[in-house]
Design an enzyme around this catalytic site. Structure first.
Site, PDB file in Angstrom:
ATOM      1  CG  HIS A   1     120.386 -50.812  -8.423  1.00  0.00           C
ATOM      2  ND1 HIS A   1     119.336 -50.010  -8.046  1.00  0.00           N
ATOM      3  CD2 HIS A   1     119.883 -52.072  -8.494  1.00  0.00           C
ATOM      4  CE1 HIS A   1     118.242 -50.744  -7.903  1.00  0.00           C
ATOM      5  NE2 HIS A   1     118.548 -51.996  -8.163  1.00  0.00           N
TER       6      HIS A   1
ATOM      7  CG  ASP B   1     122.791 -47.135 -13.030  1.00  0.00           C
ATOM      8  OD1 ASP B   1     122.315 -47.519 -14.117  1.00  0.00           O
ATOM      9  OD2 ASP B   1     124.008 -46.954 -12.848  1.00  0.00           O
TER      10      ASP B   1
ATOM     11  CB  SER C   1     127.002 -43.398  -9.607  1.00  0.00           C
ATOM     12  OG  SER C   1     126.713 -44.691  -9.131  1.00  0.00           O
TER      13      SER C   1
HETATM   14  C1  LIG Z   1     124.660 -50.445 -13.766  1.00  0.00           C
HETATM   15  S1  LIG Z   1     125.539 -51.042 -12.403  1.00  0.00           S
HETATM   16  C2  LIG Z   1     125.727 -49.637 -11.397  1.00  0.00           C
HETATM   17  C3  LIG Z   1     126.608 -48.562 -11.928  1.00  0.00           C
HETATM   18  C4  LIG Z   1     126.757 -47.380 -11.011  1.00  0.00           C
HETATM   19  N1  LIG Z   1     125.481 -46.903 -10.560  1.00  0.00           N
HETATM   20  C5  LIG Z   1     127.476 -46.262 -11.729  1.00  0.00           C
HETATM   21  O1  LIG Z   1     126.802 -45.432 -12.362  1.00  0.00           O
HETATM   22  O2  LIG Z   1     128.705 -46.169 -11.633  1.00  0.00           O
HETATM   23  C6  LIG Z   1     124.298 -51.918 -11.523  1.00  0.00           C
HETATM   24  C7  LIG Z   1     124.763 -52.486 -10.193  1.00  0.00           C
HETATM   25  O3  LIG Z   1     123.616 -52.990  -9.495  1.00  0.00           O
HETATM   26  C8  LIG Z   1     123.998 -54.125  -8.755  1.00  0.00           C
HETATM   27  N2  LIG Z   1     122.744 -54.832  -8.438  1.00  0.00           N
HETATM   28  C9  LIG Z   1     122.090 -55.760  -9.152  1.00  0.00           C
HETATM   29  N3  LIG Z   1     120.900 -56.050  -8.596  1.00  0.00           N
HETATM   30  C10 LIG Z   1     120.823 -55.272  -7.478  1.00  0.00           C
HETATM   31  C11 LIG Z   1     119.832 -55.076  -6.480  1.00  0.00           C
HETATM   32  N4  LIG Z   1     118.664 -55.743  -6.500  1.00  0.00           N
HETATM   33  N5  LIG Z   1     120.060 -54.189  -5.509  1.00  0.00           N
HETATM   34  C12 LIG Z   1     121.233 -53.487  -5.462  1.00  0.00           C
HETATM   35  N6  LIG Z   1     122.204 -53.627  -6.373  1.00  0.00           N
HETATM   36  C13 LIG Z   1     122.005 -54.496  -7.372  1.00  0.00           C
HETATM   37  C14 LIG Z   1     124.967 -54.843  -9.665  1.00  0.00           C
HETATM   38  O4  LIG Z   1     125.819 -55.685  -8.917  1.00  0.00           O
HETATM   39  C15 LIG Z   1     125.719 -53.670 -10.303  1.00  0.00           C
HETATM   40  O5  LIG Z   1     126.880 -53.363  -9.579  1.00  0.00           O
END
Ligand SMILES: C[S@@+](CC[C@H](N)C(=O)[O-])C[C@H]1O[C@@H](n2cnc3c(N)ncnc32)[C@H](O)[C@@H]1O
Length: 280
Positions: free
Chosen positions: A41, A163, A99
């Site tokens: 994510h 995440d 990340s």
């Molecule tokens: C907490 S943020 C990620 C932050 C990033 N990992 C960081 O630490 O910089 C969560 C991300 O997951 C994405 N997201 C939501 N549901 C998802 C899914 N089922 N699969 C992949 N990405 C998803 C959102 O669009 C968002 O950008």
């Protein structure tokens, strides 16, 4: 999908997550053999902390903002701050690496990175941003599918950040299932599963399930910036670390008390660290 990480980039939760993740990568890279980093994510690569979203919440001011100019950081946090500083060469804190960027910066020639992001805009930005960069693959797909699709990896060494945005009530359960799948497919996978500290009742159930999930080793690391029962939102955050590299435990023991003191927002901050499975 309403969640946008641009509002939260560099906040206290990112500090904990990114500092620990970066250290895990460094510890794993003590061995020359290649590794594969998975980011299920991913969000996007770089966040503008002076842009509209981050300025509106100002969350980064109580996160990376509190560490930015310090010259007395514990080593693990100094490495993290320096990694952020590489994107701000003039000394002004403006760009914050998410990340995928933070980890791409740390990859060696022999390492590889697989990233997934479901939001069309962020996925496209990532694809364009990393286009042509060797060893980086970006997918627009459901991150929970990543372990089933890519583990085991040819390198036999993997570090996986899980995440999700926790917008839905079943995210903790989906995380647990995804981790179980990943560990079944490659038992030595190193996992960092981030979670928010808000609802104590949900968390108690989650802790119990994690400890009974048949995972090899699980270290629980938590940082609270407000008392746990404050009704303001994100009081803290945690990481479930599966197979954490040695000696992360000892290093965090030196770091977390300092961090909890510096990032506290109302009343004393708190931290805890213990093994939920496979205490060495
Ligand atoms: C907490 S943020 C990620 C932050 C990033 N990992 C960081 O630490 O910089 C969560 C991300 O997951 C994405 N997201 C939501 N549901 C998802 C899914 N089922 N699969 C992949 N990405 C998803 C959102 O669009 C968002 O950008």
């Amino acid at each position: 999908m309403n969640y946008r990480h641009s509002f939260h980039a560099g906040n206290h939760a990112d500090v904990l997550k990114h500092a620990v993740l970066l250290r895990m990568l460094t510890l794993m890279q003590r061995k020359e053999s290649p590794l594969c980093y998975l980011d299920s994510h991913a969000g996007t690569a770089l966040y503008d902390l002076l842009g509209e979203d981050a300025s509106r919440t100002g969350e980064y001011l109580d996160g990376i903002g509190r560490l930015w100019s310090r010259d007395d950081l514990p080593p693990l946090l100094a490495d993290y701050r320096d990694a952020v500083a590489r994107h701000n060469p003039d000394g002004q804190l403006r760009l914050y690496p998410g990340s995928p960027q933070l980890m791409a910066d740390g990859l060696r020639e022999q390492d590889r990175m697989i990233v997934s992001e479901l939001h069309p805009e962020d996925a496209l930005t990532l694809k364009e941003y990393f286009a042509g960069q060797p060893g980086v693959a970006v997918h627009q797909r459901d991150g929970y599918e990543l372990p089933g699709a890519f583990l085991p990896v040819a390198e036999k060494r993997a570090l996986w950040l899980l995440d999700p945005p926790f917008e839905k009530g079943d995210d903790l359960q989906r995380c647990l299932q995804a981790v179980q799948t990943g560990i079944q497919r490659m038992r030595q996978t190193v996992v960092a599963l981030w979670y928010p500290i808000k609802d104590q009742r949900l968390l108690r159930d989650f802790y119990q399930r994690i400890s009974q999930a048949g995972l090899p080793k699980v270290l629980r690391v938590e940082l609270n910036v407000r008392p746990v029962d404050t009704q303001l939102g994100l009081n803290g955050s945690g990481l479930m670390l599966v197979n954490p590299p040695w000696p992360l435990w000892e290093e965090l023991e030196q770091t977390l008390p300092w961090l909890a003191g510096e990032l506290a927002q109302s009343g004393p901050g708190g931290w805890r660290m213990d093994w939920l499975a496979g205490e060495p």
